[in-house]
Structures are given as structure tokens and as C-alpha cells.
Design a protein around this motif. Structure first.
Motif, mmCIF file in Angstrom:
data_model
loop_
_atom_site.group_PDB
_atom_site.id
_atom_site.type_symbol
_atom_site.label_atom_id
_atom_site.label_comp_id
_atom_site.label_asym_id
_atom_site.label_seq_id
_atom_site.Cartn_x
_atom_site.Cartn_y
_atom_site.Cartn_z
ATOM 1 N N VAL A 10 30.467 38.824 46.039
ATOM 2 C CA VAL A 10 29.361 38.465 45.151
ATOM 3 C C VAL A 10 29.895 37.465 44.132
ATOM 4 N N ASP A 11 29.270 36.312 44.051
ATOM 5 C CA ASP A 11 29.825 35.228 43.251
ATOM 6 C C ASP A 11 29.527 35.338 41.771
ATOM 7 N N ILE A 12 28.307 35.742 41.405
ATOM 8 C CA ILE A 12 27.892 35.699 40.014
ATOM 9 C C ILE A 12 26.753 36.686 39.797
ATOM 10 N N LEU A 61 33.082 38.351 41.698
ATOM 11 C CA LEU A 61 34.070 37.275 41.672
ATOM 12 C C LEU A 61 34.223 36.652 40.293
ATOM 13 N N SER A 62 33.100 36.469 39.567
ATOM 14 C CA SER A 62 33.196 35.802 38.260
ATOM 15 C C SER A 62 32.639 36.690 37.162
ATOM 16 N N GLY A 63 31.434 36.405 36.704
ATOM 17 C CA GLY A 63 30.852 37.176 35.618
ATOM 18 C C GLY A 63 29.366 36.912 35.519
ATOM 19 N N LEU A 64 28.868 36.760 34.285
ATOM 20 C CA LEU A 64 27.433 36.625 34.053
ATOM 21 C C LEU A 64 27.047 35.154 33.922
ATOM 22 N N LEU A 65 25.933 34.804 34.518
ATOM 23 C CA LEU A 65 25.424 33.435 34.482
ATOM 24 C C LEU A 65 25.278 32.937 33.041
ATOM 25 N N ASP A 66 25.767 31.735 32.792
ATOM 26 C CA ASP A 66 25.625 31.114 31.469
ATOM 27 C C ASP A 66 25.371 29.620 31.687
ATOM 28 N N MET A 67 24.120 29.190 31.553
ATOM 29 C CA MET A 67 23.764 27.807 31.849
ATOM 30 C C MET A 67 24.454 26.835 30.903
ATOM 31 N N PRO A 112 38.996 33.066 46.741
ATOM 32 C CA PRO A 112 39.326 33.620 48.056
ATOM 33 C C PRO A 112 38.834 32.705 49.176
ATOM 34 N N ALA A 113 39.593 32.641 50.248
ATOM 35 C CA ALA A 113 39.202 31.794 51.370
ATOM 36 C C ALA A 113 38.131 32.459 52.218
ATOM 37 N N ASP A 114 38.065 33.786 52.184
ATOM 38 C CA ASP A 114 37.156 34.528 53.048
ATOM 39 C C ASP A 114 36.394 35.543 52.213
#
Length: 278
Positions: free
Chosen positions: A156-158, A253-259, A273-275
Motif C-alpha cells: 500500500v503506497d499511501i 510504504l509511506s504515510g498520509l497524503l499531503d498535497m 521495494p522492487a516487488d
């Protein structure tokens, strides 16, 4: 919408309104996937596809939903979409070649795909979030902690707000939260995903290259917060804070969306990560 284009469920209208709540610098291309018959004026049938599907692992979709989704993606490609919002998903143990190929074709053409992580509170990735290059979005609560229902994991990216999101609904649908008004509150990763899509649309409208968007989202994300205690007690008196007996950790993977931070982030190294499955 018009009489020829009706959102019978209100889900799609809510998603579209959420994107527009982030930015007005966007053109929404509506594609109705689930309906009793072909819709007008938008028809996601602009590409000649076989009525049969090649489904892996013995999974058969009796409603041909996989083909409908893939046709919708191809319609969006042909309509000139720059980012495609997929507030949908299905278990990772099931896969449709036809949807996979349509998403890969969109990515080959430089289109950004954003998809919902799912609402099962598991780290088992849904598809299409599991596909390489798809931006996978979880939901967080107003206090900045991961929502109790959201899927998680380093695939999960964000995360974006996904609890009690106010947005538009069709005028013929009844609002539960705001009776008499064409707005309602919905909760889920389906509501978090269009917030990320809206931020991406705003980035593109400002001339940010598409190949910088993902890195900016990740580098600009804010830290995930701890869940706040619940206040318990009589009305109009100071509540007693009650903490959960055992806190749960949902890592992404990262955190909370911040425009704002994503728009202003400076170039810097980013190791990923590659995969997604690892």
C-alpha cells in the motif's frame, strides 16, 4: 446526470465529487461499468474484445464484470485520460488477464492508475493494487491514524482520509447523512482513493511531469499518527479518555497524503521495494 446516464448506486457520483473537491483543474470522464444495459452518452465499448475471458486459478466471473472493467479502462485510454481512478478491487487469489493487460496498456501510454486498497483490515493485497505501478491507497481516520477497516502492508503506497467523506450523490438518491440534499457521507478506501487522484490531477495541471508524481506523493507524505483515545462520560462533562486495550499497527510504504508538501518537495533520493509482494 442525464436520464441516459444514471448512477443507480451513488458510489461513482460520490467518487467523482470527491475528486472535484480537491481540484477544479480536472475534466471527469465518467464510465459506467455496472448497469442493466449500455449507458448513454458514455459507452465503455470502444474496443473489440472477445466475449470470453482467460481467468487464472479457476476463477470464473459469471457477470462478465472483468470484461466490463477492462472495456471501461480501454474507453478511458481512448478518451485521453491522464489518470484513472479505480475505487474497486478483488482478492489477490483471483486474477483476470484481460484487466491486467488493459491496466498495463494504460501504463505503457503514460496513464497513472490509482486504486483502492480494500476494506478488509488485512495485509493481503487486493488486485489491481498488487499490480506493478498501480498507486494503492489506504484510508486513515480524522485523527491521522489508520482506519480500523483499511487494508495495509508495504504494498500500500499511501493513505488518505476515508472516514465520513462528504461528497455528491445523484439527485434521485436519498441522503442518509443530509436528508433532502444531494450530498452524503461515505466511508471506505473507495473514498480515500479519489482524494489521491485529485491531488495527482492538480499536479499534472501545474505542469509536473507524470514520471515525478509518484515520488512526490511518497516523499511529501506526513507520518501516520497514533489512534486517539475515546472520551466516555455524561454529556456536558469532561470525558474520561479510554484507550484501546491493545493498539494495532498498520504499516504502509509511506504515510498520509499531503498535497502541499508533495507540490513543494525538492528532488532527493527515493529507495523503494522492487516487488509489491515482498
Amino acid at each position: 446526470g442525464s436520464p441516459d446516464f444514471t448512477d443507480a448506486d451513488k458510489h461513482g457520483t460520490h467518487v467523482a465529487g470527491t475528486i472535484l473537491s480537491v481540484t477544479q483543474n480536472v475534466e471527469i470522464i465518467p464510465v459506467q461499468v455496472i448497469a442493466d444495459g449500455p449507458n448513454q452518452p458514455i459507452k465503455p465499448f470502444s474496443y473489440d474484445l472477445s466475449p470470453s475471458e482467460n481467468i487464472r486459478q479457476g476463477y470464473v466471473d459469471p457477470t462478465n464484470l472483468s470484461e466490463r472493467v477492462s472495456r471501461a479502462i480501454i474507453y478511458a485510454i481512448n478518451a485521453g485520460a491522464q489518470v484513472i481512478n479505480l475505487s474497486l478491487g478483488w482478492p489477490a487469489g483471483q486474477n483476470s488477464d484481460i484487466i491486467f493487460e488493459s491496466i498495463m496498456e494504460a501504463q505503457r501510454r503514460g496513464i497513472i492508475i490509482v486504486a483502492a486498497a480494500g476494506n478488509d483490515s488485512t495485509n493481503a493485497l487486493l488486485r489491481p493494487c498488487q499490480y506493478k505501478g498501480v498507486i494503492c491507497v489506504a484510508a486513515h481516520s480524522p485523527d491521522g491514524s489508520m482506519a480500523w477497516f483499511t487494508n495495509f502492508g508495504y504494498g500500500v503506497d499511501i493513505a488518505a482520509p476515508g472516514v465520513g467523506i462528504l461528497s455528491t450523490i445523484p439527485t434521485h438518491k436519498r441522503s442518509r447523512g443530509l436528508p433532502g440534499y444531494p450530498y452524503d457521507y461515505l466511508t471506505g478506501t473507495s473514498q480515500a482513493t479519489p482524494l489521491v487522484t485529485g491531488v495527482i490531477a492538480e499536479m499534472l495541471s501545474r505542469g509536473i511531469p507524470a514520471n515525478e508524481v509518484y515520488a512526490r506523493l511518497i516523499l511529501g507524505a506526513r507520518p501516520i499518527q497514533k489512534e486517539l483515545p475515546v472520551l466516555v462520560g455524561p454529556v456536558q462533562q469532561a470525558g474520561k479518555p479510554i484507550n484501546a486495550p491493545s493498539t494495532y499497527a498498520k504499516n504502509i510504504l509511506s504515510g498520509l497524503l499531503d498535497m502541499t508538501q508533495s507540490l513543494q518537495v525538492k528532488a532527493q533520493p527515493l529507495i523503494l521495494p522492487a516487488d509489491k509482494e515482498i
